[in-house]
Design an enzyme around this catalytic site. Structure first.
Site, PDB file in Angstrom:
ATOM      1  N   HIS A 268       0.807  -1.206   0.064  1.00 18.49           N
ATOM      2  CA  HIS A 268      -0.072   0.182  -0.046  1.00 18.49           C
ATOM      3  C   HIS A 268       0.907   1.275  -0.068  1.00 18.49           C
ATOM      4  O   HIS A 268       0.600   2.001  -0.982  1.00 18.49           O
ATOM      5  CB  HIS A 268      -1.099  -0.074   1.035  1.00 18.49           C
ATOM      6  CG  HIS A 268      -1.788  -1.169   1.337  1.00 18.49           C
ATOM      7  ND1 HIS A 268      -2.690  -1.650   0.400  1.00 18.49           N
ATOM      8  CD2 HIS A 268      -2.100  -2.004   2.273  1.00 18.49           C
ATOM      9  CE1 HIS A 268      -3.158  -2.829   0.681  1.00 18.49           C
ATOM     10  NE2 HIS A 268      -2.880  -2.992   1.837  1.00 18.49           N
ATOM     11  N   ASP A 319      -5.074  -8.375  -2.984  1.00 24.08           N
ATOM     12  CA  ASP A 319      -5.148  -8.532  -1.622  1.00 24.08           C
ATOM     13  C   ASP A 319      -6.580  -9.125  -1.043  1.00 24.08           C
ATOM     14  O   ASP A 319      -6.638 -10.307  -0.807  1.00 24.08           O
ATOM     15  CB  ASP A 319      -5.302  -6.849  -1.432  1.00 24.08           C
ATOM     16  CG  ASP A 319      -5.256  -6.392  -0.072  1.00 24.08           C
ATOM     17  OD1 ASP A 319      -5.376  -7.632   1.009  1.00 24.08           O
ATOM     18  OD2 ASP A 319      -4.880  -5.353   0.338  1.00 24.08           O
TER      19      ASP A 319
HETATM   20  C1  NGQ Z   1      -5.246  -7.690   6.565  1.00 24.08           C
HETATM   21  N1  NGQ Z   1      -5.991  -5.884   4.836  1.00 24.08           N
HETATM   22  O1  NGQ Z   1      -4.390  -8.000   7.254  1.00 24.08           O
HETATM   23  O2  NGQ Z   1      -5.899  -8.407   5.852  1.00 24.08           O
HETATM   24  C2  NGQ Z   1      -5.426  -6.219   6.347  1.00 24.08           C
HETATM   25  C3  NGQ Z   1      -6.462  -5.603   7.130  1.00 24.08           C
HETATM   26  C4  NGQ Z   1      -5.187  -4.892   9.098  1.00 24.08           C
HETATM   27  C5  NGQ Z   1      -5.576  -4.890   4.299  1.00 24.08           C
HETATM   28  N2  NGQ Z   1      -4.787  -3.756   4.994  1.00 24.08           N
HETATM   29  C6  NGQ Z   1      -6.077  -5.793   8.502  1.00 24.08           C
HETATM   30  N3  NGQ Z   1      -5.929  -4.437   2.991  1.00 24.08           N
HETATM   31  O3  NGQ Z   1      -4.567  -4.195   8.378  1.00 24.08           O
HETATM   32  O4  NGQ Z   1      -5.089  -4.963  10.435  1.00 24.08           O
HETATM   33 ZN    ZN Z   2      -2.962  -6.965   2.845  1.00 22.15          ZN
END
Ligand code: NGQ
Ligand code: ZN
Length: 454
Positions: A268, A319
């Protein structure tokens, strides 16, 4: 020796007519001949690596689009996501990953970097084999025939500064010693397989400390070239919390405390100052952009024009898998920049250059770099990870060279991917996979069971 012989191919030197590729018994490109008249229509491209996947989220794609009663945000989505993954068992993760990986192959990805953090059972207890869950994604990739860079995720804390994990995060948590034993088992399973790479990830600066992840990096320092991924600076709240805790912004903090080099991939990296953008570009690390998920979660826009002007490397990932198409990622990426700058063809790389071609070249090489894999170009010695587009398709007919990529990426949602090869083995033939029906049935049965549990 296997031979692929097509009317056109995108080679490192550019578009070439009548190309004959020889693939050796181990799945690498052994020879490329040009100018040998070909009978077969189609254009041959290097496959693209999908550099960021949480396979389990494929099971909930589209199920978090109902508005809550408060302000919906990334953080409320995360709660829904945690609720959904709570009960996923090893064989269910395998079934979900198999369906996802099949979809990725069909849309032209030849490799996935699986950022896997569901390590344990619901109550936090270890599986008999501590690497069970990552072994399931590895098995799914092998069964489907997609190349994989397995990234077990170090996740030890619940917030900046080593806060304890919440109950819903118990499945993710390992101390460095436990984590290293997972890595060891995965390295063992991937040994000798040219389609498998084992790297590591830190979930985020919220989930590790510089001591805990530093200890892991120290223990693995002999593994030159091992991919290292981390989520960073995706949400403004994350930036604010990082500043309150440390006085530094997340990307700034990372560069202050870790030796970020071209083995790293920063997922990101949405919220960066100009200085951070330049520091990152100069470090040679890859930016792991996931434009459809970043749009879905309301993250913001990556500072792409400045980053690319400074020679920054980047690749794409799907993702949360609300889209499994590389062209949709690229289209959103370019359109985001057009919407910010009120202008067109932002990422073409210069006057009279094709935006689709420039984006394709950038992410083919950036994706391979982030995955620590010898692919991403049609070149002697590289892995034969290849995609054939159907140039007879209504989307592509009467298009030449870069126009093929521009039309594939920017005009519509039909899929002209005809054949896909991974390590020289044909896994998609005329749009189909040999096990697609069984894979879909197993996925469907898994979804049914998961939804009954909710
Ligand atoms: C994840 N997903 O780990 O799946 C993360 C969300 C977080 C994204 N960042 C959870 N898109 O960052 O704590
Ligand atoms: Zn992720």
């Amino acid at each position: 020796m296997k031979i692929l012989h097509l009317k056109s191919a995108l080679l490192p030197e550019g578009w070439t007519r009548n190309v004959q590729i020889s693939i050796d018994g181990s799945g690498n490109i052994a020879e490329i001949k040009t100018g040998v008249p070909a009978a077969k229509e189609g254009c041959l491209l290097p496959g693209i690596a999908n550099l960021h996947s949480h396979a389990h989220q494929r099971a909930m794609a589209g199920l978090a689009e109902k508005a809550g009663d408060s302000n919906d945000s990334f953080w409320t989505w995360r709660k829904t996501m945690y609720g959904f993954l709570d009960s996923i068992k090893p064989e269910q993760l395998n079934a979900i990953a198999a369906q996802l990986y099949l979809e990725l192959l069909k849309s032209g990805y030849t490799r996935v970097a699986e950022f896997q953090y569901l390590h344990h059972q619901k109550d936090g207890a270890q599986h008999d084999n501590v690497a069970e869950m990552s072994l399931q994604t590895l098995a799914a990739a092998r069964n489907v025939g997609l190349g994989i860079t397995n990234l077990p995720v170090h996740y030890q804390f619940g917030g900046f500064g080593g806060l304890p994990t919440s109950d819903q995060q118990r499945r993710f948590a390992n101390n460095p010693e436990q984590f290293l034993s997972i890595v060891e088992k995965l390295r063992e399973s991937g040994k000798g397989d040219d389609d498998v790479v084992t790297g590591i990830a830190a979930h985020s600066l919220r989930a590790v400390t510089k001591q805990s992840f530093g200890e892991i990096l120290g223990a693995l320092s002999q593994n030159a070239g091992m991919p290292i991924h981390i989520h960073i600076a995706e949400q403004t709240r994350e930036v604010d919390d990082c500043i309150s805790w440390s006085g530094a912004r997340p990307v700034e903090y990372l560069y202050q405390h870790f030796d970020v080099n071209p083995n790293w991939c920063l997922i990101h990296a949405t919220h960066m100052t100009s200085d951070e953008t330049l520091t990152m570009a100069r470090s040679g690390a890859v930016a792991g952009l996931c434009p459809t998920t970043e749009g879905n979660l309301g993250d913001g826009f990556f500072n792409a024009t400045q980053y690319l002007e400074a020679g920054g490397k980047l690749g794409i990932g799907s993702d949360s898998h609300i889209s499994t198409s590389p062209t949709e990622e690229l289209r959103w990426f370019e359109y985001g920049q057009r919407l910010i700058h009120h202008s067109r063809n932002q990422l073409s790389g210069g006057f009279n250059r094709s935006t689709g071609r420039n984006l394709f070249d950038i992410v083919a090489s950036g994706g391979a770099q982030a995955c620590g894999h010898n692919s991403g170009a049609i070149e002697v010695g590289k892995r034969a990870d290849l995609v054939v587009l159907d140039t007879e398709h209504s989307l592509l007919c009467e298009r030449q060279e870069d126009e093929l990529l521009d039309s594939w990426i920017f005009s519509g949602n039909e899929n002209p991917v005809r054949d896909v090869y991974v390590g020289g083995k044909q896994v998609i033939d005329n749009g189909h996979h040999i096990n697609e029906i069984e894979i879909r049935q197993r996925f469907r049965a898994t979804l049914k069971a998961l939804r009954q549990n909710q």
